[in-house]
Design a protein around this motif. Structure first.
Motif, PDB file in Angstrom:
ATOM      1  N   MET A 171       1.138  12.382   3.738  1.00 21.87           N
ATOM      2  CA  MET A 171       1.594  11.129   4.334  1.00 21.87           C
ATOM      3  C   MET A 171       1.789  10.061   3.261  1.00 21.87           C
ATOM      4  SD  MET A 171      -0.720  10.962   7.807  1.00 21.87           S
ATOM      5  CE  MET A 171       0.196   9.703   8.645  1.00 21.87           C
ATOM      6  N   GLY A 172       0.937  10.081   2.231  1.00 21.89           N
ATOM      7  CA  GLY A 172       1.071   9.122   1.146  1.00 21.89           C
ATOM      8  C   GLY A 172       2.377   9.295   0.386  1.00 21.89           C
ATOM      9  N   ARG A 173       2.763  10.552   0.151  1.00 20.46           N
ATOM     10  CA  ARG A 173       4.046  10.819  -0.519  1.00 20.46           C
ATOM     11  C   ARG A 173       5.208  10.322   0.330  1.00 20.46           C
ATOM     12  NH1 ARG A 173       1.259  15.585  -2.194  1.00 20.46           N
ATOM     13  NH2 ARG A 173       1.919  16.683  -0.312  1.00 20.46           N
ATOM     14  N   VAL A 215      -0.873   4.516   6.011  1.00 17.62           N
ATOM     15  CA  VAL A 215      -1.439   3.333   6.666  1.00 17.62           C
ATOM     16  C   VAL A 215      -1.875   3.683   8.084  1.00 17.62           C
ATOM     17  CG1 VAL A 215      -0.972   0.984   7.460  1.00 17.62           C
ATOM     18  CG2 VAL A 215       0.039   1.795   5.311  1.00 17.62           C
ATOM     19  N   VAL A 216      -3.097   3.306   8.425  1.00 10.52           N
ATOM     20  CA  VAL A 216      -3.571   3.396   9.807  1.00 10.52           C
ATOM     21  C   VAL A 216      -3.597   1.966  10.336  1.00 10.52           C
ATOM     22  CG1 VAL A 216      -5.435   4.068  11.353  1.00 10.52           C
ATOM     23  CG2 VAL A 216      -4.977   5.415   9.290  1.00 10.52           C
ATOM     24  N   ALA A 217      -2.831   1.716  11.395  1.00 10.33           N
ATOM     25  CA  ALA A 217      -2.685   0.335  11.868  1.00 10.33           C
ATOM     26  C   ALA A 217      -2.701   0.265  13.388  1.00 10.33           C
ATOM     27  CB  ALA A 217      -1.376  -0.268  11.348  1.00 10.33           C
ATOM     28  N   ALA A 241       0.827  -1.202   0.000  1.00  9.26           N
ATOM     29  CA  ALA A 241       0.000   0.000   0.000  1.00  9.26           C
ATOM     30  C   ALA A 241       0.865   1.258   0.000  1.00  9.26           C
ATOM     31  CB  ALA A 241      -0.926  -0.008   1.214  1.00  9.26           C
ATOM     32  N   MET A 242       1.914   1.253   0.807  1.00 11.63           N
ATOM     33  CA  MET A 242       2.796   2.414   0.875  1.00 11.63           C
ATOM     34  C   MET A 242       3.490   2.663  -0.460  1.00 11.63           C
ATOM     35  SD  MET A 242       4.311   1.812   4.739  1.00 11.63           S
ATOM     36  CE  MET A 242       5.354   3.266   4.838  1.00 11.63           C
ATOM     37  N   ALA A 243       3.855   1.594  -1.164  1.00 17.76           N
ATOM     38  CA  ALA A 243       4.481   1.735  -2.481  1.00 17.76           C
ATOM     39  C   ALA A 243       3.536   2.413  -3.464  1.00 17.76           C
ATOM     40  CB  ALA A 243       4.896   0.363  -3.018  1.00 17.76           C
ATOM     41  N   THR A 255       6.368   4.890  10.307  1.00 15.29           N
ATOM     42  CA  THR A 255       6.853   5.957  11.184  1.00 15.29           C
ATOM     43  C   THR A 255       5.623   6.752  11.601  1.00 15.29           C
ATOM     44  OG1 THR A 255       8.960   6.061  10.007  1.00 15.29           O
ATOM     45  CG2 THR A 255       8.393   7.938  11.410  1.00 15.29           C
ATOM     46  N   ASP A 256       5.216   6.590  12.844  1.00 16.85           N
ATOM     47  CA  ASP A 256       3.962   7.150  13.335  1.00 16.85           C
ATOM     48  C   ASP A 256       3.897   8.662  13.124  1.00 16.85           C
ATOM     49  OD1 ASP A 256       1.462   7.187  14.588  1.00 16.85           O
ATOM     50  OD2 ASP A 256       2.347   7.518  16.570  1.00 16.85           O
ATOM     51  N   GLY A 257       2.823   9.095  12.471  1.00 17.31           N
ATOM     52  CA  GLY A 257       2.622  10.511  12.230  1.00 17.31           C
ATOM     53  C   GLY A 257       3.304  11.033  10.983  1.00 17.31           C
ATOM     54  N   GLU A 258       4.153  10.229  10.370  1.00 15.60           N
ATOM     55  CA  GLU A 258       4.871  10.652   9.171  1.00 15.60           C
ATOM     56  C   GLU A 258       4.316   9.995   7.914  1.00 15.60           C
ATOM     57  OE1 GLU A 258       9.296  10.022   7.335  1.00 15.60           O
ATOM     58  OE2 GLU A 258       9.199  10.881   9.353  1.00 15.60           O
ATOM     59  N   ASP A 259       4.310   8.675   7.889  1.00 15.40           N
ATOM     60  CA  ASP A 259       3.785   7.966   6.713  1.00 15.40           C
ATOM     61  C   ASP A 259       2.593   7.074   7.061  1.00 15.40           C
ATOM     62  OD1 ASP A 259       5.046   5.884   8.055  1.00 15.40           O
ATOM     63  OD2 ASP A 259       6.763   5.854   6.711  1.00 15.40           O
ATOM     64  N   GLY A 260       2.146   7.190   8.300  1.00 15.03           N
ATOM     65  CA  GLY A 260       1.008   6.418   8.776  1.00 15.03           C
ATOM     66  C   GLY A 260       0.702   6.777  10.210  1.00 15.03           C
ATOM     67  N   ILE A 261      -0.271   6.097  10.763  1.00 11.40           N
ATOM     68  CA  ILE A 261      -0.671   6.354  12.146  1.00 11.40           C
ATOM     69  C   ILE A 261      -0.804   5.019  12.874  1.00 11.40           C
ATOM     70  CG2 ILE A 261      -2.425   7.347  13.663  1.00 11.40           C
ATOM     71  CD1 ILE A 261      -3.259   9.158  11.312  1.00 11.40           C
ATOM     72  N   LEU A 262      -0.159   4.919  14.015  1.00 12.96           N
ATOM     73  CA  LEU A 262      -0.266   3.737  14.857  1.00 12.96           C
ATOM     74  C   LEU A 262      -1.298   4.003  15.951  1.00 12.96           C
ATOM     75  CD1 LEU A 262       3.527   2.851  15.204  1.00 12.96           C
ATOM     76  CD2 LEU A 262       1.814   1.611  13.861  1.00 12.96           C
TER      77      LEU A 262
END
Length: 198
Positions: A171-173, A124-126, A117-119, A138-145
């Protein structure tokens, strides 16, 4: 002391171009099995779909989904906006037609769906479960944990992200850029170094 080396799986694809206008769709990919936590995802979605009626959830996977179909019915979810799909061969196309990826797994060995998905430029919200998501996101950068198993917090996080398209795009970029560390060339080099050092 025994030596332990950890080498991740490589990316199976990395699209050259990103779509400009994505559907208001959240995607989840993985087999219909307890570890994937789709029961929790559907409970979170019951909250989300009432707040954001123009968004949809699409789940893709193999296995028996009858249990999850019953949950959809018991929660009275809109079946036009919450769809449980079979596994498909061209999952890349589905990522590229979604806005972000959600992972509600109870545990993950690695998380191939996350890096796929990141590619494709999806944040990503996980759930911050053992062991996979935190090693990739990386929480808050490319997704949310999200706190592991906290369905209420998952629903809240999904709603907030849906209401912030600029954040989704940013975040998608970053996700697309950060996941390049899983290119096949780099992973192959790690294997080479491992075998050369034996």
């Amino acid at each position: 002391i025994p030596r332990v080396d950890v080498i991740p799986n490589p990316l199976p694809f990395y699209p050259k171009e990103m779509p400009v206008n994505r559907k208001k769709r959240v995607i989840a990919v993985g087999r219909y099995f307890d570890e994937k936590g789709y029961d929790m995802l559907l409970k979170a979605w019951a909250v989300v779909e009432k707040v954001n009626p123009d968004w949809e959830l699409a789940i893709y996977g193999d296995g028996n989904r009858s249990y999850y179909e019953r949950i959809v019915s018991s929660l009275d979810l809109d079946r036009k906006r919450c769809v449980l799909n079979d596994c498909i061969s061209d999952v890349q196309h589905e990522y590229l037609n979604s806005s972000f990826f959600v992972c509600t797994s109870r545990f993950e060995g690695f998380g191939m769906g996350i890096i796929e998905a990141m590619a494709c430029g999806l944040p990503v919200v996980a759930f911050d479960c053992l062991w996979g998501p935190r090693s990739i996101i990386t929480d808050g950068e490319d997704g949310i944990l999200v706190e592991n198993g906290n369905v209420e917090k998952m629903a809240e996080t999904l709603v907030l992200l849906m209401q912030d398209p600029d954040r989704i795009a940013d975040m998608g970029r970053r996700a697309r850029n950060n996941v390049q560390r899983f290119y096949i060339d780099g992973i192959a080099e790690k294997w080479k170094r491992l075998f050369d050092g034996l």
